[in-house]
Design a protein around this motif. Structure first.
Motif, PDB file in Angstrom:
ATOM      1  N   LEU A 180       0.824  -1.212   0.000  1.00  0.00           N
ATOM      2  CA  LEU A 180       0.000   0.000   0.000  1.00  0.00           C
ATOM      3  C   LEU A 180       0.863   1.270   0.000  1.00  0.00           C
ATOM      4  N   LEU A 181       1.989   1.234   0.704  1.00  0.00           N
ATOM      5  CA  LEU A 181       2.889   2.390   0.714  1.00  0.00           C
ATOM      6  C   LEU A 181       3.441   2.658  -0.687  1.00  0.00           C
ATOM      7  N   ALA A 182       3.727   1.585  -1.438  1.00  0.00           N
ATOM      8  CA  ALA A 182       4.195   1.745  -2.821  1.00  0.00           C
ATOM      9  C   ALA A 182       3.099   2.348  -3.692  1.00  0.00           C
ATOM     10  N   MET A 183       1.867   1.905  -3.485  1.00  0.00           N
ATOM     11  CA  MET A 183       0.751   2.440  -4.277  1.00  0.00           C
ATOM     12  C   MET A 183       0.439   3.885  -3.906  1.00  0.00           C
ATOM     13  N   MET A 184       0.635   4.231  -2.638  1.00  0.00           N
ATOM     14  CA  MET A 184       0.453   5.613  -2.209  1.00  0.00           C
ATOM     15  C   MET A 184       1.519   6.517  -2.841  1.00  0.00           C
ATOM     16  N   VAL A 236       1.306  10.762  -9.403  1.00  0.00           N
ATOM     17  CA  VAL A 236       0.269  11.229 -10.336  1.00  0.00           C
ATOM     18  C   VAL A 236      -0.237  12.609  -9.922  1.00  0.00           C
ATOM     19  N   ALA A 237      -0.425  12.834  -8.604  1.00  0.00           N
ATOM     20  CA  ALA A 237      -0.947  14.106  -8.116  1.00  0.00           C
ATOM     21  C   ALA A 237      -0.022  15.277  -8.436  1.00  0.00           C
ATOM     22  N   ILE A 238       1.288  15.053  -8.391  1.00  0.00           N
ATOM     23  CA  ILE A 238       2.256  16.142  -8.594  1.00  0.00           C
ATOM     24  C   ILE A 238       2.721  16.237 -10.044  1.00  0.00           C
ATOM     25  N   CYS A 239       2.976  15.102 -10.666  1.00  0.00           N
ATOM     26  CA  CYS A 239       3.519  15.108 -12.031  1.00  0.00           C
ATOM     27  C   CYS A 239       2.429  15.192 -13.112  1.00  0.00           C
ATOM     28  N   HIS A 240       1.219  14.727 -12.798  1.00  0.00           N
ATOM     29  CA  HIS A 240       0.112  14.779 -13.768  1.00  0.00           C
ATOM     30  C   HIS A 240      -1.160  15.283 -13.073  1.00  0.00           C
ATOM     31  N   ILE A 266      11.578   5.278  -7.340  1.00  0.00           N
ATOM     32  CA  ILE A 266      11.393   5.812  -8.700  1.00  0.00           C
ATOM     33  C   ILE A 266      10.331   6.907  -8.701  1.00  0.00           C
ATOM     34  N   SER A 267       9.237   6.664  -7.967  1.00  0.00           N
ATOM     35  CA  SER A 267       8.163   7.670  -7.894  1.00  0.00           C
ATOM     36  C   SER A 267       8.685   8.978  -7.324  1.00  0.00           C
ATOM     37  N   TYR A 268       9.499   8.883  -6.257  1.00  0.00           N
ATOM     38  CA  TYR A 268       9.981  10.109  -5.613  1.00  0.00           C
ATOM     39  C   TYR A 268      11.095  10.786  -6.403  1.00  0.00           C
ATOM     40  N   VAL A 269      11.857  10.032  -7.165  1.00  0.00           N
ATOM     41  CA  VAL A 269      12.852  10.655  -8.056  1.00  0.00           C
ATOM     42  C   VAL A 269      12.139  11.520  -9.096  1.00  0.00           C
ATOM     43  N   ARG A 270      11.064  10.994  -9.655  1.00  0.00           N
ATOM     44  CA  ARG A 270      10.306  11.757 -10.645  1.00  0.00           C
ATOM     45  C   ARG A 270       9.567  12.927  -9.994  1.00  0.00           C
ATOM     46  N   ILE A 271       9.067  12.691  -8.770  1.00  0.00           N
ATOM     47  CA  ILE A 271       8.370  13.771  -8.052  1.00  0.00           C
ATOM     48  C   ILE A 271       9.330  14.919  -7.765  1.00  0.00           C
ATOM     49  N   ILE A 272      10.504  14.609  -7.230  1.00  0.00           N
ATOM     50  CA  ILE A 272      11.486  15.652  -6.903  1.00  0.00           C
ATOM     51  C   ILE A 272      11.945  16.376  -8.163  1.00  0.00           C
ATOM     52  N   SER A 273      12.147  15.612  -9.245  1.00  0.00           N
ATOM     53  CA  SER A 273      12.545  16.228 -10.511  1.00  0.00           C
ATOM     54  C   SER A 273      11.475  17.202 -11.003  1.00  0.00           C
ATOM     55  N   SER A 274      10.204  16.815 -10.852  1.00  0.00           N
ATOM     56  CA  SER A 274       9.102  17.679 -11.276  1.00  0.00           C
ATOM     57  C   SER A 274       8.985  18.909 -10.381  1.00  0.00           C
ATOM     58  N   ALA A 327       3.999  21.226  -2.946  1.00  0.00           N
ATOM     59  CA  ALA A 327       4.239  19.874  -3.465  1.00  0.00           C
ATOM     60  C   ALA A 327       5.022  19.037  -2.460  1.00  0.00           C
ATOM     61  N   PHE A 328       6.057  19.624  -1.851  1.00  0.00           N
ATOM     62  CA  PHE A 328       6.822  18.904  -0.825  1.00  0.00           C
ATOM     63  C   PHE A 328       5.937  18.552   0.367  1.00  0.00           C
ATOM     64  N   SER A 329       5.023  19.469   0.721  1.00  0.00           N
ATOM     65  CA  SER A 329       4.114  19.211   1.840  1.00  0.00           C
ATOM     66  C   SER A 329       3.193  18.039   1.538  1.00  0.00           C
ATOM     67  N   THR A 330       2.807  17.906   0.270  1.00  0.00           N
ATOM     68  CA  THR A 330       1.926  16.794  -0.131  1.00  0.00           C
ATOM     69  C   THR A 330       2.588  15.442   0.095  1.00  0.00           C
ATOM     70  N   CYS A 331       3.915  15.375  -0.078  1.00  0.00           N
ATOM     71  CA  CYS A 331       4.645  14.109   0.023  1.00  0.00           C
ATOM     72  C   CYS A 331       5.259  13.854   1.397  1.00  0.00           C
ATOM     73  N   SER A 332       5.368  14.883   2.217  1.00  0.00           N
ATOM     74  CA  SER A 332       6.153  14.779   3.448  1.00  0.00           C
ATOM     75  C   SER A 332       5.630  13.710   4.403  1.00  0.00           C
ATOM     76  N   SER A 333       4.305  13.638   4.589  1.00  0.00           N
ATOM     77  CA  SER A 333       3.749  12.675   5.546  1.00  0.00           C
ATOM     78  C   SER A 333       3.983  11.244   5.087  1.00  0.00           C
ATOM     79  N   HIS A 334       3.737  10.975   3.808  1.00  0.00           N
ATOM     80  CA  HIS A 334       3.935   9.625   3.285  1.00  0.00           C
ATOM     81  C   HIS A 334       5.402   9.222   3.342  1.00  0.00           C
ATOM     82  N   LEU A 335       6.286  10.153   2.992  1.00  0.00           N
ATOM     83  CA  LEU A 335       7.720   9.863   2.995  1.00  0.00           C
ATOM     84  C   LEU A 335       8.224   9.575   4.405  1.00  0.00           C
TER      85      LEU A 335
END
Length: 233
Positions: free
Chosen positions: A34-38, A44-48, A136-144, A157-165
């Motif tokens: 589930l963490l991988a799917m999150m 998708v939320a940040i890059c698309h 891989i997801s976070y490499v693309r997220i950070i790049s975006s 965008a960083f705030s969106t990912c911080s809790s999951h990370l």
């Protein structure tokens, strides 16, 4: 386990021990997936962002959750069955606060090498297979994020990912050390301490970690902080 804590007896039957182990490793393995799917959801939320509702629709989300359970439950049934078909002799005291795999295997008689290798393989699949997907997801997220022109947009965008990370680092860190560490290097006291992290501490912190992005929660925390500051002054 809660009943044992209340009664202070600390006794558990073999069947109850097997059930406890099954539910524990099933929920743990499912959480890894589930963490991988999150992480994919955050990607998708940040890059698309314009296609988010189209890609992450209700049907697709339900399919992802169902896949996590379908992949986890059969494997963990086989894992638990394999461990509890071993002959147990001698001491029946588990040097742990619940029926985890390493302390139960120590009570088994004879050679447990095949069982230990099976545990290691399952741990590799459920811990290290989803992790590259998260990476891989976070490499693309950070790049975006770094390509965003506005600092406010990058901060959001960083705030969106911080809790999951944060949850990924805490959960994967402690679980990997416990189940992927070579057996000779495993210290019993360290194992108990790490188990406390991913069985008690992290589940307790999860609601707070995920709620930090909630505006109402943040407003309540600021009010509490200002109230305490007023009392101190």
């Amino acid at each position: 386990m809660l009943m044992d804590l209340c009664t202070q007896k600390g006794n558990i039957s073999l069947v109850a021990c097997a059930m406890q182990m099954f539910f524990f490793i099933t929920l743990g393995g499912t959480e890894c997936l589930l963490l991988a799917m999150m992480a994919y959801d955050r990607y998708v939320a940040i890059c698309h962002p314009l296609h988010y509702t189209l890609i992450m629709n209700h049907k697709f989300c339900m399919q992802l959750v169902a896949t996590s359970w379908v992949c986890g439950v059969p494997v963990m049934i086989g894992q638990t069955s394999q461990i509890f078909t071993l002959p147990f002799c001698g001491s029946n005291r588990i040097d742990h606060f619940f029926c985890d795999i390493p302390p139960v295997l120590k009570l088994a008689c004879g050679d447990t090498f095949e069982n230990e290798m099976a545990v290691y393989v399952v741990a590799v699949v459920f811990l290290t297979f989803p992790f590259p997907l998260i990476l891989i997801s976070y490499v693309r997220i950070i790049s975006s994020i770094l390509r965003m022109p506005l600092a406010r947009g990058r901060a959001k965008a960083f705030s969106t990912c911080s809790s999951h990370l944060t949850v990924v680092v805490l959960f994967y860190g402690t679980a990997s050390i416990t189940y992927l560490q070579p057996k000779p290097r495993q210290a019993e006291d360290n194992g108990k301490l790490l188990s406390l992290f991913y069985t008690v501490l992290i589940p307790t912190l999860n609601p707070m970690i995920y709620s930090l992005r909630n505006k109402d929660i943040m407003l309540a925390l600021r009010k509490l902080q200002s109230y305490q500051h007023g009392l101190n002054t």
